[in-house]
Design a protein around this motif. Sequence first.
Motif, PDB file in Angstrom:
ATOM      1  N   HIS A   1       8.134  -1.217 -12.357  1.00 24.93           N
ATOM      2  CA  HIS A   1       7.425  -0.444 -13.290  1.00 24.93           C
ATOM      3  C   HIS A   1       6.385   0.211 -12.914  1.00 24.93           C
ATOM      4  O   HIS A   1       6.016   0.078 -11.836  1.00 24.93           O
ATOM      5  N   ALA A   2       5.582   0.787 -14.041  1.00 24.80           N
ATOM      6  CA  ALA A   2       4.363   1.561 -13.736  1.00 24.80           C
ATOM      7  C   ALA A   2       3.280   0.404 -14.097  1.00 24.80           C
ATOM      8  O   ALA A   2       3.112  -0.007 -15.317  1.00 24.80           O
ATOM      9  N   GLY A   3       2.026   0.386 -13.140  1.00 29.53           N
ATOM     10  CA  GLY A   3       1.121  -0.634 -13.561  1.00 29.53           C
ATOM     11  C   GLY A   3       0.109  -0.623 -12.573  1.00 29.53           C
ATOM     12  O   GLY A   3      -0.201   0.176 -11.845  1.00 29.53           O
ATOM     13  N   ASN A   4      -0.912  -1.792 -12.509  1.00 29.47           N
ATOM     14  CA  ASN A   4      -1.730  -1.950 -11.740  1.00 29.47           C
ATOM     15  C   ASN A   4      -1.436  -2.424 -10.064  1.00 29.47           C
ATOM     16  O   ASN A   4      -0.578  -3.370 -10.254  1.00 29.47           O
ATOM     17  N   PRO A   5      -2.167  -1.958  -9.322  1.00 32.67           N
ATOM     18  CA  PRO A   5      -1.703  -2.184  -7.906  1.00 32.67           C
ATOM     19  C   PRO A   5      -1.851  -3.791  -7.584  1.00 32.67           C
ATOM     20  O   PRO A   5      -1.046  -4.309  -6.950  1.00 32.67           O
ATOM     21  N   ALA A   6      -2.940  -4.345  -8.062  1.00 37.11           N
ATOM     22  CA  ALA A   6      -3.325  -5.543  -7.827  1.00 37.11           C
ATOM     23  C   ALA A   6      -2.108  -6.447  -8.526  1.00 37.11           C
ATOM     24  O   ALA A   6      -2.141  -7.749  -7.820  1.00 37.11           O
ATOM     25  N   GLU A   7      -1.234  -6.123  -9.340  1.00 38.69           N
ATOM     26  CA  GLU A   7      -0.477  -7.004  -9.857  1.00 38.69           C
ATOM     27  C   GLU A   7       0.639  -7.607  -8.641  1.00 38.69           C
ATOM     28  O   GLU A   7       0.914  -8.902  -8.793  1.00 38.69           O
ATOM     29  N   ASP A   8       1.059  -6.730  -7.957  1.00 38.44           N
ATOM     30  CA  ASP A   8       1.868  -7.157  -6.930  1.00 38.44           C
ATOM     31  C   ASP A   8       1.237  -8.297  -6.044  1.00 38.44           C
ATOM     32  O   ASP A   8       1.846  -9.115  -5.441  1.00 38.44           O
TER      33      ASP A   8
ATOM     34  N   PRO B   1       8.870   2.079 -17.115  1.00 37.66           N
ATOM     35  CA  PRO B   1       7.959   1.106 -18.422  1.00 37.66           C
ATOM     36  C   PRO B   1       6.673   0.770 -17.773  1.00 37.66           C
ATOM     37  O   PRO B   1       6.470   0.714 -16.605  1.00 37.66           O
ATOM     38  N   SER B   2       5.809   0.821 -18.926  1.00 44.40           N
ATOM     39  CA  SER B   2       4.453   0.261 -18.618  1.00 44.40           C
ATOM     40  C   SER B   2       3.947  -0.136 -19.929  1.00 44.40           C
ATOM     41  O   SER B   2       3.962   0.293 -20.903  1.00 44.40           O
ATOM     42  N   THR B   3       3.373  -1.486 -19.645  1.00 51.73           N
ATOM     43  CA  THR B   3       2.847  -2.342 -20.743  1.00 51.73           C
ATOM     44  C   THR B   3       1.360  -3.059 -20.402  1.00 51.73           C
ATOM     45  O   THR B   3       1.216  -3.152 -19.374  1.00 51.73           O
ATOM     46  N   ASP B   4       1.084  -3.715 -21.481  1.00 48.60           N
ATOM     47  CA  ASP B   4       0.197  -4.568 -21.279  1.00 48.60           C
ATOM     48  C   ASP B   4       0.614  -5.921 -20.879  1.00 48.60           C
ATOM     49  O   ASP B   4       0.931  -6.598 -21.863  1.00 48.60           O
ATOM     50  N   PRO B   5       0.215  -6.356 -19.901  1.00 45.68           N
ATOM     51  CA  PRO B   5       1.070  -7.698 -19.370  1.00 45.68           C
ATOM     52  C   PRO B   5       0.213  -8.922 -20.185  1.00 45.68           C
ATOM     53  O   PRO B   5       1.177  -9.958 -20.448  1.00 45.68           O
TER      54      PRO B   5
ATOM     55  N   VAL C   1       0.256   2.939 -10.775  1.00 48.51           N
ATOM     56  CA  VAL C   1       0.938   3.047  -9.572  1.00 48.51           C
ATOM     57  C   VAL C   1       2.496   2.626 -10.024  1.00 48.51           C
ATOM     58  O   VAL C   1       2.666   1.742 -10.890  1.00 48.51           O
ATOM     59  N   THR C   2       3.487   2.578  -8.914  1.00 47.90           N
ATOM     60  CA  THR C   2       4.717   2.120  -8.773  1.00 47.90           C
ATOM     61  C   THR C   2       4.482   0.637  -8.264  1.00 47.90           C
ATOM     62  O   THR C   2       4.125   0.423  -7.382  1.00 47.90           O
ATOM     63  N   VAL C   3       4.939  -0.150  -8.968  1.00 48.47           N
ATOM     64  CA  VAL C   3       4.666  -1.777  -9.028  1.00 48.47           C
ATOM     65  C   VAL C   3       6.226  -2.471  -8.829  1.00 48.47           C
ATOM     66  O   VAL C   3       6.951  -1.894  -9.729  1.00 48.47           O
ATOM     67  N   HIS C   4       6.153  -3.088  -7.977  1.00 50.63           N
ATOM     68  CA  HIS C   4       7.606  -3.622  -7.496  1.00 50.63           C
ATOM     69  C   HIS C   4       7.818  -4.532  -8.636  1.00 50.63           C
ATOM     70  O   HIS C   4       9.030  -4.865  -9.185  1.00 50.63           O
ATOM     71  N   GLY C   5       6.950  -5.281  -9.072  1.00 50.01           N
ATOM     72  CA  GLY C   5       7.273  -6.472 -10.147  1.00 50.01           C
ATOM     73  C   GLY C   5       7.573  -7.681  -9.528  1.00 50.01           C
ATOM     74  O   GLY C   5       7.358  -9.076 -10.386  1.00 50.01           O
ATOM     75  N   ASP C   6       8.193  -7.812  -8.416  1.00 45.98           N
ATOM     76  CA  ASP C   6       8.571  -9.321  -8.171  1.00 45.98           C
ATOM     77  C   ASP C   6       8.359  -9.673  -6.663  1.00 45.98           C
ATOM     78  O   ASP C   6       9.450  -9.819  -5.780  1.00 45.98           O
ATOM     79  N   LEU C   7       7.223  -8.936  -5.979  1.00 44.93           N
ATOM     80  CA  LEU C   7       6.953  -8.886  -4.457  1.00 44.93           C
ATOM     81  C   LEU C   7       6.498 -10.388  -4.111  1.00 44.93           C
ATOM     82  O   LEU C   7       5.614 -10.746  -4.297  1.00 44.93           O
TER      83      LEU C   7
ATOM     84  N   ALA D   1       0.930  -1.335   0.143  1.00 40.69           N
ATOM     85  CA  ALA D   1       0.077  -0.072  -0.123  1.00 40.69           C
ATOM     86  C   ALA D   1       0.799   1.349  -0.017  1.00 40.69           C
ATOM     87  O   ALA D   1       0.638   2.358  -0.821  1.00 40.69           O
ATOM     88  N   GLY D   2       2.014   1.254   0.646  1.00 42.29           N
ATOM     89  CA  GLY D   2       2.815   2.451   1.009  1.00 42.29           C
ATOM     90  C   GLY D   2       3.525   2.727  -0.326  1.00 42.29           C
ATOM     91  O   GLY D   2       3.606   3.766  -1.129  1.00 42.29           O
ATOM     92  N   LEU D   3       3.868   1.590  -1.265  1.00 44.34           N
ATOM     93  CA  LEU D   3       4.577   1.666  -2.267  1.00 44.34           C
ATOM     94  C   LEU D   3       3.751   2.147  -3.373  1.00 44.34           C
ATOM     95  O   LEU D   3       4.209   3.022  -4.344  1.00 44.34           O
ATOM     96  N   HIS D   4       2.411   1.592  -3.283  1.00 46.09           N
ATOM     97  CA  HIS D   4       1.523   1.992  -4.695  1.00 46.09           C
ATOM     98  C   HIS D   4       0.867   3.395  -4.385  1.00 46.09           C
ATOM     99  O   HIS D   4       0.325   4.011  -5.174  1.00 46.09           O
ATOM    100  N   ALA D   5       1.212   3.912  -3.254  1.00 42.33           N
ATOM    101  CA  ALA D   5       0.971   5.397  -2.931  1.00 42.33           C
ATOM    102  C   ALA D   5       2.184   6.478  -3.734  1.00 42.33           C
ATOM    103  O   ALA D   5       1.975   7.593  -3.903  1.00 42.33           O
ATOM    104  N   ILE D   6       3.097   5.775  -4.182  1.00 41.19           N
ATOM    105  CA  ILE D   6       4.380   6.749  -4.861  1.00 41.19           C
ATOM    106  C   ILE D   6       3.990   7.025  -6.121  1.00 41.19           C
ATOM    107  O   ILE D   6       3.626   5.979  -7.039  1.00 41.19           O
TER     108      ILE D   6
END
Length: 275
Positions: free
Chosen positions: A154-161, A86-90, A126-132, A74-79
């Motif tokens: 990367h930049a993306g959807n918060p639910a991804e993490d 980068p931001s792509t369609d997964p 949001v800012t997504v870690h990508g490998d949480l 939640a804290g990361l996704h507030a950034i």
Amino acid sequence: GAMSREARAIALARAAGLAVPEVLTWTDEPDLWGSAGLVMRRVEGETIARRILRDETFRRARGVLVAQVGEFAAGLHAIEPPGDFPSTDPVADLRATLATFVEFSPVFELAIARLEADPPPPRRTVTVHGDLRLGNLIIGPDSLQAVIDWELVHAGNPAEDLGWLCVRAWRFGAGLPAAGLGTREELLAAYRAAGGADISLDELRWWEILGTLRWGVICMTQAQAHLSGAYRSVELAAIGRRVCEQEWDLLLLLAPEEAAAAAARRPRPGGAPRP
């Protein structure tokens, strides 16, 4: 630019008060070390998932980690993500990667079709870690010490993490869906309580399916690097053998009721009833 992006992401997280290491120096050029690189101050703790999940040393930590990781996310996704992240369609990315293989997986195709047919609701980028996940968390006896391994930020959807954290491969043999440590409901509740978006279980499952497919495609990619002769490696070959595990995990996610019914019918050794 990968090292500078990773260093900036960690610095932004640290400035927000999140549990990350201190970045000391980094370079995108080979002049200093012969390659790009990043140096962080050492953080005491454990990263090996099986130890975290089983050793008595981490018993207290296991009781709080799901909540702490939800709060971290939640804290990361507030950034606000920097404009050059980068931001792509997964889903499109996975389909494009699969199109490069000679091997064909009907299960992977089924999963992509399901993801495309029923996309989740749009979310603020949001800012997504990508490998949480376990393996990228430094854990002390009582709590989370730091989140590391930011090269996929990367930049993306918060639910991804959150979906990636629940992928079965990252439970390392433990039974509970959220990193082998807690329930999906506990993860989502901690995330919401810390200011994260109100993500539903159905939405989380979509991202869990995508994460499982993503790991399967990564396994296939690493196997191909070995099989093609581009990089001969027993490790890459062994990872390639895990493609079938991800196909199985996807089937369990795509048809959970049918999977449960089939498991109940399957006989146990000695004829004892299944739990």
